[in-house]
Scaffold this active site. Sequence first.
Site, PDB file in Angstrom:
ATOM      1  N   SER A  77       0.865  -1.180   0.000  1.00 22.62           N
ATOM      2  CA  SER A  77       0.000   0.000   0.000  1.00 22.62           C
ATOM      3  C   SER A  77       0.907   1.238   0.000  1.00 22.62           C
ATOM      4  O   SER A  77       2.038   1.172  -0.523  1.00 22.62           O
ATOM      5  CB  SER A  77      -0.919  -0.049   1.228  1.00 22.62           C
ATOM      6  OG  SER A  77      -1.769   1.059   1.261  1.00 22.62           O
TER       7      SER A  77
ATOM      8  N   TYR B  90      -3.790   7.100  -7.721  1.00 18.88           N
ATOM      9  CA  TYR B  90      -2.794   6.275  -7.026  1.00 18.88           C
ATOM     10  C   TYR B  90      -3.266   5.966  -5.603  1.00 18.88           C
ATOM     11  O   TYR B  90      -3.232   4.821  -5.141  1.00 18.88           O
ATOM     12  CB  TYR B  90      -1.456   7.024  -7.003  1.00 18.88           C
ATOM     13  CG  TYR B  90      -0.333   6.303  -6.284  1.00 18.88           C
ATOM     14  CD1 TYR B  90       0.356   5.255  -6.886  1.00 18.88           C
ATOM     15  CD2 TYR B  90       0.044   6.682  -4.990  1.00 18.88           C
ATOM     16  CE1 TYR B  90       1.391   4.603  -6.223  1.00 18.88           C
ATOM     17  CE2 TYR B  90       1.076   6.041  -4.318  1.00 18.88           C
ATOM     18  CZ  TYR B  90       1.740   5.006  -4.943  1.00 18.88           C
ATOM     19  OH  TYR B  90       2.759   4.362  -4.287  1.00 18.88           O
TER      20      TYR B  90
ATOM     21  N   LYS C  89      -4.131   2.451  -3.785  1.00 18.60           N
ATOM     22  CA  LYS C  89      -3.386   1.974  -2.621  1.00 18.60           C
ATOM     23  C   LYS C  89      -4.306   1.735  -1.413  1.00 18.60           C
ATOM     24  O   LYS C  89      -4.008   0.909  -0.548  1.00 18.60           O
ATOM     25  CB  LYS C  89      -2.271   2.969  -2.268  1.00 18.60           C
ATOM     26  CG  LYS C  89      -1.114   2.962  -3.273  1.00 18.60           C
ATOM     27  CD  LYS C  89      -0.575   1.563  -3.495  1.00 18.60           C
ATOM     28  CE  LYS C  89       0.822   1.517  -4.046  1.00 18.60           C
ATOM     29  NZ  LYS C  89       1.259   0.140  -4.375  1.00 18.60           N
TER      30      LYS C  89
HETATM   31  P1  NAI Z   1       9.944   1.244  -8.956  1.00 16.92           P
HETATM   32  O1  NAI Z   1       9.409   2.012 -10.113  1.00 16.92           O
HETATM   33  O2  NAI Z   1      11.425   1.195  -8.791  1.00 16.92           O
HETATM   34  O3  NAI Z   1       9.398  -0.245  -8.934  1.00 16.92           O
HETATM   35  C1  NAI Z   1       8.172  -0.623  -9.467  1.00 16.92           C
HETATM   36  C2  NAI Z   1       8.424  -1.739 -10.456  1.00 16.92           C
HETATM   37  O4  NAI Z   1       7.172  -2.271 -10.911  1.00 16.92           O
HETATM   38  C3  NAI Z   1       9.174  -1.234 -11.707  1.00 16.92           C
HETATM   39  O5  NAI Z   1      10.371  -1.985 -11.861  1.00 16.92           O
HETATM   40  C4  NAI Z   1       8.185  -1.457 -12.843  1.00 16.92           C
HETATM   41  O6  NAI Z   1       8.824  -1.812 -14.073  1.00 16.92           O
HETATM   42  C5  NAI Z   1       7.322  -2.581 -12.287  1.00 16.92           C
HETATM   43  N1  NAI Z   1       6.001  -2.645 -12.936  1.00 16.92           N
HETATM   44  C6  NAI Z   1       5.191  -1.608 -13.269  1.00 16.92           C
HETATM   45  N2  NAI Z   1       4.072  -2.061 -13.851  1.00 16.92           N
HETATM   46  C7  NAI Z   1       4.164  -3.420 -13.885  1.00 16.92           C
HETATM   47  C8  NAI Z   1       3.313  -4.449 -14.338  1.00 16.92           C
HETATM   48  N3  NAI Z   1       2.134  -4.160 -14.924  1.00 16.92           N
HETATM   49  N4  NAI Z   1       3.699  -5.741 -14.186  1.00 16.92           N
HETATM   50  C9  NAI Z   1       4.897  -6.040 -13.611  1.00 16.92           C
HETATM   51  N5  NAI Z   1       5.767  -5.091 -13.188  1.00 16.92           N
HETATM   52  C10 NAI Z   1       5.393  -3.801 -13.300  1.00 16.92           C
HETATM   53  O7  NAI Z   1       9.272   1.897  -7.639  1.00 16.92           O
HETATM   54  P2  NAI Z   1       9.294   1.488  -6.081  1.00 16.92           P
HETATM   55  O8  NAI Z   1       9.372   2.757  -5.319  1.00 16.92           O
HETATM   56  O9  NAI Z   1      10.302   0.441  -5.840  1.00 16.92           O
HETATM   57  O10 NAI Z   1       7.821   0.927  -5.871  1.00 16.92           O
HETATM   58  C11 NAI Z   1       7.523  -0.388  -5.444  1.00 16.92           C
HETATM   59  C12 NAI Z   1       6.121  -0.389  -4.833  1.00 16.92           C
HETATM   60  O11 NAI Z   1       6.128   0.381  -3.636  1.00 16.92           O
HETATM   61  C13 NAI Z   1       5.055   0.231  -5.719  1.00 16.92           C
HETATM   62  O12 NAI Z   1       3.851  -0.496  -5.578  1.00 16.92           O
HETATM   63  C14 NAI Z   1       4.886   1.624  -5.143  1.00 16.92           C
HETATM   64  O13 NAI Z   1       3.624   2.184  -5.454  1.00 16.92           O
HETATM   65  C15 NAI Z   1       5.081   1.343  -3.669  1.00 16.92           C
HETATM   66  N6  NAI Z   1       5.432   2.487  -2.862  1.00 16.92           N
HETATM   67  C16 NAI Z   1       6.692   3.010  -2.917  1.00 16.92           C
HETATM   68  C17 NAI Z   1       7.019   4.075  -2.102  1.00 16.92           C
HETATM   69  C18 NAI Z   1       8.399   4.603  -2.033  1.00 16.92           C
HETATM   70  O14 NAI Z   1       8.686   5.391  -1.104  1.00 16.92           O
HETATM   71  N7  NAI Z   1       9.298   4.226  -2.949  1.00 16.92           N
HETATM   72  C19 NAI Z   1       6.029   4.715  -1.229  1.00 16.92           C
HETATM   73  C20 NAI Z   1       4.757   4.056  -1.209  1.00 16.92           C
HETATM   74  C21 NAI Z   1       4.488   2.987  -2.002  1.00 16.92           C
END
Ligand code: NAI
Length: 315
Positions: free
Chosen positions: A153, A166, A170
Amino acid sequence: MSEVRFDGQVAVVTGAGGGLGREHAHLLAARGARVLVNDTGGHPDGSGKGSSKRAEAVVAEIEADGGVAAANAESVATPEGGRAIVEQALDLWGRVDVLVNNAGIAGGGPFHEIPPEEVEAMLRVHVLGAYNVGAAAWAAMLEQGYGRVVNTSSNSVFGMPGTSHYITAKAAIIGLTRALSMERAGHDLKVNAVMPMAYTRLTAQLPSKRFKGWLQDHYGPERVSPFVAFLASKQAPCSGELFTVGGGRVARVFLGVAPGYTAADPSPEVYRDHWEEIMSPSGYAIPADSEEEIALYSGEIRWRGGDSPDPSREH
Ligand code: NAI
């Protein structure tokens, strides 16, 4: 102290080609899991031509460290993609013990200006993504009688302007986590969710340079993955729970309900005049499920006709 390990287990991590997912995959593999590294590639907003390169690069890193992993570039956003992801893990290794629903995209704009196709894409990746992969994995977990799901989330659910689709997605993840945790059918299945905070390519897009610098210095993704691994392990102590996780800190986030105010004779004026009692969090409870929430206040409502629900109902 016994180590938290995943020897003999199989983990699927979606969106593991970078950021948080990559760290989750690395840690699970380092602790003995065989890991399916799923990632479609593409840009942070989900646009761009997908490629398996991101997932393959992480697999190569895990293998170089002596771990076992395989790459998968299917999208979580379709039911076929979800099934194909889980089927690959089952074909390769015969089981799925852990699913980390982590894949995500980001986007923004004023509520009324976000194009409908972007709203749909957002819900598809986050909400249906967790459903598509989740349902396929859940079937395997029920058959095994064991499984751990960690959903992702976001603390944006507390409120943040400019990214309503978004946040809506979430928030739905919290509902799914609560719902699934009630469908264990007597098996050792546990489903929890995290609100991570980490410096990744998603948060690198935030406008404030100062905030970004602070994130970069103190909120590496490697400070989130250890707690995700704990929730993904046999030793996970809970199900249906939500945690905010970042920079090494973990805290419970919960849906609580306050005693509120019960009007004998409801009118708009009565509620205006008792606003403080309605709003006061003092004496709040954390119901285990919806029936418990009803039971908390049903004793206060004079039941008109029939048996009243029993507030002391045992769980
Ligand atoms: P990121 O962009 O590095 O990682 C997300 C990954 O998901 C990417 O590698 C992307 O290619 C992949 N992806 C996107 N659509 C896809 C699909 N349809 N099928 C398979 N893979 C897909 O970003 P991050 O920050 O590592 O995010 C990871 C999770 O954490 C996400 O769900 C994000 O919303 C959540 N999140 C992250 C926060 C943060 O502080 N970085 C804060 C709150 C939530």
